[in-house]
Structures are given as C-alpha cells and as structure tokens.
Write a protein that holds these residues in place. Structure first.
Motif: not given
Length: 357
Positions: A299-304
C-alpha cells in the motif's frame, strides 16, 4: 436571524433533542461526547444528558427550565454522586443504547464501543483504558439566564472543588429559510480553564462535516456494490464532524476491519487515511494485525503502527492538503484505492475463518 424568546420555545424535552442532534457538542467551553439521555444509574432521579469529556471524565448536563436554582443544583449533585460510582461497562452500555435509540444505528458493525468512539471523536492517537473513564465528574447547567442565587451556589461549590459550569443558551430562527440555530455561552467556565487551573483545556477540534459528506458522496457510488451498502449513510452521516470510519456488509469480510479518513487540515495541513480495528477480540486483533502487516508495503505511502496493541490507525497514510484548494475527488480516490486493495484480500483470507464466523 432573530432571537427566539424562551416563551416561544417548545418543551424541555425538545431542547434536549436539539442538543443531541449530533454525536457531541461544545456546550459553553466544555466539549462533550454524548453517552446517554434520560437515564439513571441508581435509585435517584433521571439525568437530562450524560456525556464524557476528552479525559474520559463524565459530564452531567442539566437543563434549567422552570425550576428553582436550589432544585437544579441539588438534583445535579445527586446525579453526580451516583454517576461517580459507575464503571466503564455502565457508560459503554449507555452509549450503545444511545446510538440505537437516539442516533438511529441499527447495524451491529456500526456501533462502536465507547472507548473507540471517544478516541475518534476527540482525535486521540489511541483509545483510553477503561480505568481512565469517570475518574472525575463535571456538572453543566444550561439555561437562558442565571439569577445571582444560582451563580452564588455554583461559585460556592466551585470553591470547594466541585466543577460546576453555568452555560446560557440562545435560540435564533430564520423563518424564511427554515433554519434554527442553538448557541451556548459559558457564564462560569470549567475549573480546568480558569487562570489558576493546572489541567489542560478540552478539545477544540474543527468541524469537517461538510468535507466528510462531500468525500462520502464521491466514494459511495464506487464502493457500494463491493461493500454491499445500500445507503451512503453507512459510510458517514451528517453528524460526523471529525472523521469517516466504516466496515463492510459483505458476509465474508471480517467485522472488526474498518476503513477511514481523518481530516487534520486546520491542525496539521493534512488528511490521514487509516485502517482501524473496532470491537476486536484479542485473537481477532492479533490475526488482523498480522494480515495488515503483510500488506503494508504493497500500500503506497502507508505505515504500520509500532504499538501492536493499538486499535486505531494500524495502517496510516498522511496526505498534505492545501486548506484553500481542497480536492475532494483526490481524497475520495485515496479511500477508494484503499478499499479496492484490502477489501477483496480480506475476504479471500478470512472467508469461513473460525475467528470471524
């Protein structure tokens, strides 16, 4: 608009109804998430409105209408003395009942726990613990005007550490446009906002309801079939002021998995897109977090989120926004892209799964 004299207003019950038309409100200087209406925690009287503030403390809202000041304050104190003994489970039950009876929520997946709704409403990074609710109580008395005797009684209680807030309300009406506006103004501020106070003031978050509905109306036609939604209000209602958060009615989609958008345009110049886990049992939470972690890089740009116990914002993406030139279609597309990627994969992964049957 012209101000409406109190003699022309409807009953106290209708004043309550005007106050609880949304999820919460700023009454005087107190930001309140509504929890219940016309209830009682014990054998005493019935409170008008019950809510919680940003810290999780309870707020008893009492309407001063055609009653003696002594009766109003005495009754409010009676409610506070009973409310102080209730636990989080009582508040949570009251909130769920309020959503069903006052806000019209019928789908179980739409009914958040109080902890999750509180986190959403006050724009917190994560939910409060159960122990953080109802450590203190605050009384908010609402009326069209206050006599000296009322304020003297309030001031006496405030001097002894009882947080009594006096709020005057006014009603304005435009007969031609059919608009009615209810305004409130604090006569006695919360103790936390007095110059000598040591506690930070309550939230003053922006109202993004117009933007939220505009985004919703772009998103709904594109995802309604995939999510099995028949009504756009399954995504957001006009009462939603701070965020969008919704799941799916697809029978094989895991219930706790929710998609959302949280505008922070005035505060931080951005819009946050996120994936939350609502009402998840511990085993469900662990399983879905692992699922989201496995897809985070795709998912482009998403962080966990680093905290594996966090339930709000497991995955997040911040998109910078120019407050003067907001592209609704671009924000809607971000949300649609998130759903188009995660939704079918969640169904494929968890169809007939023992944890979500």
């Amino acid at each position: 608009m012209k101000r409406v004299p109190e003699s022309e207003l409807d009953t106290e019950a209708n004043l309550e109804q005007r106050l609880v038309r949304t999820d919460g409100a700023k009454i005087g200087e107190v930001e309140v998430l509504y929890v219940g209406r016309q209830g009682s925690p014990g054998e005493g009287g019935i409170f008008d409105i019950l809510g919680v503030d940003e810290r999780g403390d309870t707020v008893i809202v009492e309407l001063k209408r055609d009653r003696a000041p002594r009766d109003i304050v005495a009754q409010a104190l009676e409610y506070a003395s009973e409310i102080r003994n209730v636990d989080y489970e009582y508040l949570d039950d009251q909130y769920r009942q309020f959503l069903r009876e006052e806000q019209g929520h019928t789908e179980p997946n739409d009914i958040l726990s109080l902890r999750e709704a509180h986190c959403e409403y006050f724009d917190l990074d994560d939910v409060l613990s159960k122990r953080e609710f109802n450590n203190e109580q605050r009384l908010v008395v609402v009326g069209t005007d206050f006599q000296d005797v009322s304020l003297n009684m309030a001031d006496f209680l405030r001097e002894h550490g009882v947080d009594v807030v006096a709020v005057e309300y006014s009603t304005y009406r435009d007969e031609n446009k059919g608009i009615e506006l209810l305004t409130t103004d604090g006569v006695r501020r919360p103790l936390s906002e007095e110059p000598t106070g040591t506690v930070t003031s309550t939230s003053d978050s922006e109202d993004y309801s117009e933007l939220i509905i505009a985004v919703r109306d772009h998103v709904f036609p594109q995802v309604k079939d995939e999510l099995h939604f028949e009504d756009a209000e399954r995504i957001a209602k006009p009462t939603h002021k701070r965020s969008i958060g919704f799941g799916s009615d697809h029978p094989e989609h895991p219930g706790p998995l929710k998609y959302g958008m949280q505008p922070r345009i005035e505060e931080q110049g951005l819009v946050r897109f996120r994936v939350n886990l609502w009402n998840a049992e511990p085993a469900q939470h662990e399983e879905l977090r692992q699922f989201l972690a496995s897809h985070a890089e795709s998912l482009d740009g998403y962080t966990l989120a680093e905290d594996d116990t966090q339930s709000m914002g497991i995955l997040t993406k911040d998109v910078e926004v120019d407050g003067d030139e907001i592209e609704v279609s671009e924000m809607a597309q971000e949300l649609v892209d998130l759903i188009d990627y995660l939704h079918p994969r969640a169904i494929e992964e968890y169809a007939d799964h023992e944890l979500f049957g």
